[in-house]
Design a protein around this motif. Structure first.
Motif, PDB file in Angstrom:
ATOM      1  N   ARG A   5       0.838  -1.196   0.000  1.00 30.62           N
ATOM      2  CA  ARG A   5       0.000   0.000   0.000  1.00 30.62           C
ATOM      3  C   ARG A   5       0.877   1.251   0.000  1.00 30.62           C
ATOM      4  O   ARG A   5       1.785   1.403   0.816  1.00 30.62           O
ATOM      5  N   LEU A   6       0.576   2.176  -0.927  1.00 28.10           N
ATOM      6  CA  LEU A   6       1.302   3.439  -1.033  1.00 28.10           C
ATOM      7  C   LEU A   6       0.485   4.625  -0.511  1.00 28.10           C
ATOM      8  O   LEU A   6       1.051   5.649  -0.132  1.00 28.10           O
ATOM      9  N   GLY A   7      -0.817   4.494  -0.529  1.00 26.70           N
ATOM     10  CA  GLY A   7      -1.662   5.594  -0.089  1.00 26.70           C
ATOM     11  C   GLY A   7      -3.107   5.343  -0.464  1.00 26.70           C
ATOM     12  O   GLY A   7      -3.484   4.229  -0.844  1.00 26.70           O
ATOM     13  N   THR A   8      -3.918   6.379  -0.402  1.00 29.63           N
ATOM     14  CA  THR A   8      -5.353   6.247  -0.620  1.00 29.63           C
ATOM     15  C   THR A   8      -5.874   7.458  -1.379  1.00 29.63           C
ATOM     16  O   THR A   8      -5.428   8.586  -1.134  1.00 29.63           O
ATOM     17  N   VAL A   9      -6.810   7.210  -2.287  1.00 28.47           N
ATOM     18  CA  VAL A   9      -7.532   8.289  -2.958  1.00 28.47           C
ATOM     19  C   VAL A   9      -8.915   8.408  -2.312  1.00 28.47           C
ATOM     20  O   VAL A   9      -9.650   7.422  -2.226  1.00 28.47           O
ATOM     21  N   TYR A  10      -9.236   9.640  -1.848  1.00 30.32           N
ATOM     22  CA  TYR A  10     -10.527   9.910  -1.209  1.00 30.32           C
ATOM     23  C   TYR A  10     -11.342  10.874  -2.060  1.00 30.32           C
ATOM     24  O   TYR A  10     -10.791  11.694  -2.795  1.00 30.32           O
ATOM     25  N   GLU A  11     -12.666  10.775  -1.920  1.00 27.67           N
ATOM     26  CA  GLU A  11     -13.558  11.800  -2.452  1.00 27.67           C
ATOM     27  C   GLU A  11     -13.604  12.906  -1.395  1.00 27.67           C
ATOM     28  O   GLU A  11     -14.027  12.662  -0.264  1.00 27.67           O
ATOM     29  N   PRO A  12     -13.109  14.127  -1.716  1.00 26.00           N
ATOM     30  CA  PRO A  12     -12.874  15.111  -0.659  1.00 26.00           C
ATOM     31  C   PRO A  12     -14.131  15.668  -0.004  1.00 26.00           C
ATOM     32  O   PRO A  12     -14.055  16.162   1.127  1.00 26.00           O
ATOM     33  N   SER A  13     -15.263  15.613  -0.677  1.00 28.84           N
ATOM     34  CA  SER A  13     -16.484  16.175  -0.092  1.00 28.84           C
ATOM     35  C   SER A  13     -17.201  15.188   0.816  1.00 28.84           C
ATOM     36  O   SER A  13     -17.626  15.525   1.927  1.00 28.84           O
ATOM     37  N   SER A  14     -17.317  13.940   0.336  1.00 34.95           N
ATOM     38  CA  SER A  14     -18.033  12.934   1.132  1.00 34.95           C
ATOM     39  C   SER A  14     -17.116  12.137   2.042  1.00 34.95           C
ATOM     40  O   SER A  14     -17.588  11.387   2.890  1.00 34.95           O
ATOM     41  N   PHE A  15     -15.770  12.281   1.855  1.00 33.47           N
ATOM     42  CA  PHE A  15     -14.748  11.543   2.602  1.00 33.47           C
ATOM     43  C   PHE A  15     -14.725  10.057   2.239  1.00 33.47           C
ATOM     44  O   PHE A  15     -14.054   9.263   2.886  1.00 33.47           O
ATOM     45  N   GLU A  16     -15.433   9.678   1.196  1.00 29.56           N
ATOM     46  CA  GLU A  16     -15.498   8.271   0.803  1.00 29.56           C
ATOM     47  C   GLU A  16     -14.179   7.822   0.182  1.00 29.56           C
ATOM     48  O   GLU A  16     -13.596   8.514  -0.656  1.00 29.56           O
ATOM     49  N   GLN A  17     -13.714   6.658   0.593  1.00 31.50           N
ATOM     50  CA  GLN A  17     -12.504   6.081   0.010  1.00 31.50           C
ATOM     51  C   GLN A  17     -12.792   5.601  -1.401  1.00 31.50           C
ATOM     52  O   GLN A  17     -13.701   4.822  -1.636  1.00 31.50           O
ATOM     53  N   GLN A  18     -11.987   6.094  -2.359  1.00 29.69           N
ATOM     54  CA  GLN A  18     -12.176   5.738  -3.763  1.00 29.69           C
ATOM     55  C   GLN A  18     -11.220   4.633  -4.226  1.00 29.69           C
ATOM     56  O   GLN A  18     -11.578   3.807  -5.055  1.00 29.69           O
TER      57      GLN A  18
END
Length: 318
Positions: free
Chosen positions: A272-285
């Protein structure tokens, strides 16, 4: 070799014309000594990459007082339009089809504006005995040189330039993103030994990187016997093969990289290198993972990303 005092001249080379009728041209420096090889050096294909032009200004001060064999041709600012607009690529208003000059080499005199520019510049390159393309990396990228794997002349140039890391790639993987049309690919296909040097960060002049660039070019000129001294012995380079798939964003969002990894680190496949999030809903993408085991040579950090954008480059030791 016949080493004689340098004769320095400058000329303006016309590349093309804008809709207003204004010509676009570049300044070409020629440093000529006794009979010998021709080395072509350019910088600023991308307008925010400033360490290359700064290095070439300092090289100028050294060459004008030198005795050399052969000719050194230098174009300090290849992409005038991007440089003047302080942008990475040429603004799309000038060439919507080919905004990245480093994807259209060796150019086409009947093509789009940038293809015509490259074709005019290629006339300075095609008879060279060696070529150097100076670039500047992203904020998190290892300083390195690139060359084609198996090209022993280019590998000698890379070794003489002297960065700690050397990335090699094959003809099918010629650009940072795996695309073709780069200056390095075109020169290699023409049988010209060529390297690309990535000197530190963009948008500002880094004095250490500039000094490394000047010293690297001088040592490369010694290796080509343009300068009379023997090449300085450099520390062994770590050689990496850039033939893997880059780590890309499968979804758009805000990328948060792990805080405990950095360029130069070795990672395992699927790590794992990191995570992409949806910045408004905080949902993990997306959970972003390494595509293979190897050394991270470039890394995006805490950035807004779009689907398909590169997040990390990983190369494997040879």
């Amino acid at each position: 070799m016949d080493y004689t005092a340098v004769t320095h001249t400058t000329t303006d080379r016309r590349l093309g014309r804008l809709p207003s009728g204004r010509d676009v041209s570049v300044t070409v420096h020629r440093y000529v000594g006794g009979p010998g090889p021709t080395v072509y050096i350019q910088a600023a294909q991308h307008g925010i990459e400033l360490n290359g032009p700064a290095a070439l200004r300092r090289l100028h001060d050294r060459l004008t007082d030198a005795a050399i064999a052969g000719t050194v041709r230098v174009v300090p600012v290849v992409n005038q339009l991007a440089f003047d607009h302080r942008s990475y690529m040429t603004p799309g208003e000038y060439d919507v089809m080919n905004p990245n000059l480093n994807r259209v080499w060796p150019g086409d005199e009947r093509g789009s504006l940038q293809e015509q520019f490259a074709a005019q510049l290629w006339e300075l390159v095609k008879d060279a005995d060696a070529a150097v393309d100076l670039h500047t990396g992203t904020a998190d990228m290892l300083e390195h040189v690139r060359c084609r794997v198996g090209d022993t002349d280019a590998e000698r140039l890379a070794e003489a330039f002297g960065t700690s890391y050397r990335l090699t790639d094959g003809p099918e993987n010629t650009g940072d993103d795996g695309s073709g049309g780069t200056f390095r690919a075109a020169a290699a296909e023409a049988g010209i030994p060529v390297i690309t040097a990535e000197l530190s960060n963009s948008r500002r002049i880094a004095q250490d990187a500039v000094a490394a660039g000047v010293d690297g070019i001088q040592n490369l000129l010694r290796e080509r016997a343009v300068l009379p001294e023997e090449p300085e012995s450099k520390a062994s380079q770590t050689v990496l093969r850039n033939d893997g798939e880059p780590v890309t964003a499968s979804e758009s969002g805000l990328f948060e990289c792990r805080s405990d990894i950095a360029v130069g680190d070795t990672v395992d496949a699927e790590e794992r290198l990191g995570t992409v999030y949806e910045p408004s809903s905080f949902e993990q993408q997306q959970v972003v993972s390494a595509t293979e085991r190897g050394v991270i040579f470039s890394l995006a950090r805490e950035s807004v990303v779009v689907k398909g954008e590169r997040l990390a480059g990983i190369a494997t030791p040879r």
